[in-house]
Design a protein around this motif. Structure first.
Motif, PDB file in Angstrom:
ATOM      1  N   ARG A 161       0.846  -1.194   0.000  1.00 24.39           N
ATOM      2  CA  ARG A 161       0.000   0.000   0.000  1.00 24.39           C
ATOM      3  C   ARG A 161       0.886   1.251   0.000  1.00 24.39           C
ATOM      4  N   ASP A 162       0.254   2.397  -0.098  1.00 19.02           N
ATOM      5  CA  ASP A 162       0.952   3.683   0.044  1.00 19.02           C
ATOM      6  C   ASP A 162       2.159   3.788  -0.879  1.00 19.02           C
ATOM      7  N   GLY A 163       1.957   3.457  -2.131  1.00 21.23           N
ATOM      8  CA  GLY A 163       3.026   3.611  -3.114  1.00 21.23           C
ATOM      9  C   GLY A 163       4.028   2.476  -3.160  1.00 21.23           C
ATOM     10  N   GLU A 164       3.789   1.406  -2.390  1.00 17.86           N
ATOM     11  CA  GLU A 164       4.734   0.283  -2.354  1.00 17.86           C
ATOM     12  C   GLU A 164       4.428  -0.787  -3.397  1.00 17.86           C
ATOM     13  N   ALA A 165       3.317  -0.657  -4.115  1.00 24.86           N
ATOM     14  CA  ALA A 165       2.894  -1.719  -5.028  1.00 24.86           C
ATOM     15  C   ALA A 165       3.941  -1.991  -6.104  1.00 24.86           C
ATOM     16  N   ASP A 166       4.513  -0.917  -6.665  1.00 29.19           N
ATOM     17  CA  ASP A 166       5.506  -1.096  -7.730  1.00 29.19           C
ATOM     18  C   ASP A 166       6.730  -1.846  -7.208  1.00 29.19           C
ATOM     19  N   LYS A 167       7.113  -1.588  -5.963  1.00 31.39           N
ATOM     20  CA  LYS A 167       8.269  -2.277  -5.384  1.00 31.39           C
ATOM     21  C   LYS A 167       7.999  -3.768  -5.219  1.00 31.39           C
TER      22      LYS A 167
END
Length: 276
Positions: A161-167
Motif C-alpha cells: 500500500r501507500d506507493g509500495e505496489a511497484d516495489k
C-alpha cells in the motif's frame, strides 16, 4: 498407479507446471507425525522458520539457527512421501553473499534430503537466487511481508500500500527472472497479488494475499488452533485442538489426583490368568 506402486514425490518442476491450474496446497510441518498427516493432502510441506515461534517459544523468527532447521527438516523429510519438503533458510544464513547462501543451502539439502529451499527478499536477492539455481539449488522465493525483516519493516504489516505496489511487483519479477520456481506473497493486498499472479509465469503462493494466487500456505499450528499467541486476520481456524488438548490434560490430572487413573484395565496383575 496401482496400490503396490511407489508414491511419486512432487518436485520443483511439478510445482512450476501447476501455474494457473489446480491451486497448490501448502502447510508447514516441523515433525514426522505432522508431516505424515499433511502429506496426503498437500503439494508442498514447508519447514518454516516459524518453528522458532511455534515450537521453541521465540519472540520472532530471527533466533532460528541452521541446526534447528536441519533437525526439523530431517524429521519432516522422514514423514513426507508425496508432498515436496521445502526448508526455510534462517536469518543470517544467506544474506552476506551468494557464496554463503550456496554453502548453507547445499548443507540444508544434503543433511535433510529436502529438494528445495526458501529464502526471503526480492530485487536485492536476485543475484543470490540466480547463483543458487545455476548450481542446482531449487529456490522458492518470498516477497511482500518478509518476517526476517520485521524490524526494518516496522512490524507485521500489510506490504504493497501507500506507493509500495511497484516495489512488490519489481521484487516478484526479480525473483522470477533469477530462476525461482515459485514465490510466496505474504500480507499483500488482494488486488496487487492478483496482478502479480497474472504477470508471472511461476506460481504464486499466498498467505494473507487473497484468493487469486496460484496456491495458499498456512502455518499448520495456526489453522489447527494449537498456536494461540496471536491470530492473524488471514488465518482460518479449521479446528481448536489447543482447547481440546487443554481439556484432555485437565481430565487426566483430575483422574490422577482422584485415583481414577490408572484403573485395573491400565495395570498389570501379579499373576497372569491361565487361559482355559
Amino acid at each position: 498407479m496401482s496400490a503396490t506402486s511407489p508414491i511419486r514425490p512432487v518436485l520443483p518442476p511439478d510445482i512450476r507446471a501447476r501455474k494457473g491450474t489446480v491451486p497448490l496446497v501448502v502447510l508447514t510441518a516441523y515433525s514426522t507425525p505432522v508431516a505424515r498427516l499433511v502429506d496426503p493432502h498437500c503439494d508442498i510441506v514447508l519447514v518454516g522458520d516459524s518453528v522458532g515461534m511455534v515450537i521453541h517459544g521465540l519472540p520472532s523468527t530471527l533466533g532460528v539457527t541452521m541446526e534447528m532447521m536441519i533437525l526439523h527438516g530431517r524429521a519432516v523429510v522422514r514423514g513426507a512421501q508425496k508432498a515436496m519438503p521445502v526448508i526455510d533458510m534462517p536469518f543470517g544464513s544467506y544474506e552476506e553473499s551468494p557464496q554463503q547462501a550456496f554453502r548453507n543451502a547445499s548443507r540444508l539439502m544434503a543433511e535433510t534430503g529436502a529438494p528445495a529451499v526458501k529464502l526471503e527478499g526480492g530485487v536485492h536477492m536476485h543475484d543470490t537466487i540466480a547463483f543458487l539455481t545455476a548450481r542446482g539449488v531449487p529456490v522458492m522465493a518470498h516477497v511482500g511481508l518478509t518476517p526476517q525483516s520485521v524490524n526494518t519493516l516496522g512490524g507485521y504489516k500489510v506490504v504493497g500500500r501507500d506507493g509500495e505496489a511497484d516495489k512488490v511487483m519489481a521484487d516478484a519479477r526479480a525473483v522470477e527472472a533469477a530462476g525461482a520456481f515459485s514465490v510466496v506473497l505474504e500480507k499483500v493486498p488482494e488486488g496487487l497479488a492478483a496482478r502479480i499472479t497474472q504477470a508471472l509465469t511461476i506460481p504464486t503462493i499466498g498467505i494473507g494475499a487473497g484468493v487469486h494466487c496460484d496456491g495458499q500456505v498456512l502455518v499448520v499450528d495456526d489453522m489447527l488452533g494449537l498456536f494461540t499467541e496471536f491470530r492473524p486476520k488471514f488465518v482460518k481456524r479449521y479446528a481448536e485442538l489447543g482447547t481440546m488438548a487443554g481439556e484432555a490434560i485437565a481430565a487426566y490430572a483430575a483422574d490422577v489426583r482422584s485415583g481414577a487413573f490408572p484403573a485395573p484395565e491400565h495395570s498389570f496383575p501379579d499373576v497372569v490368568p491361565v487361559k482355559k
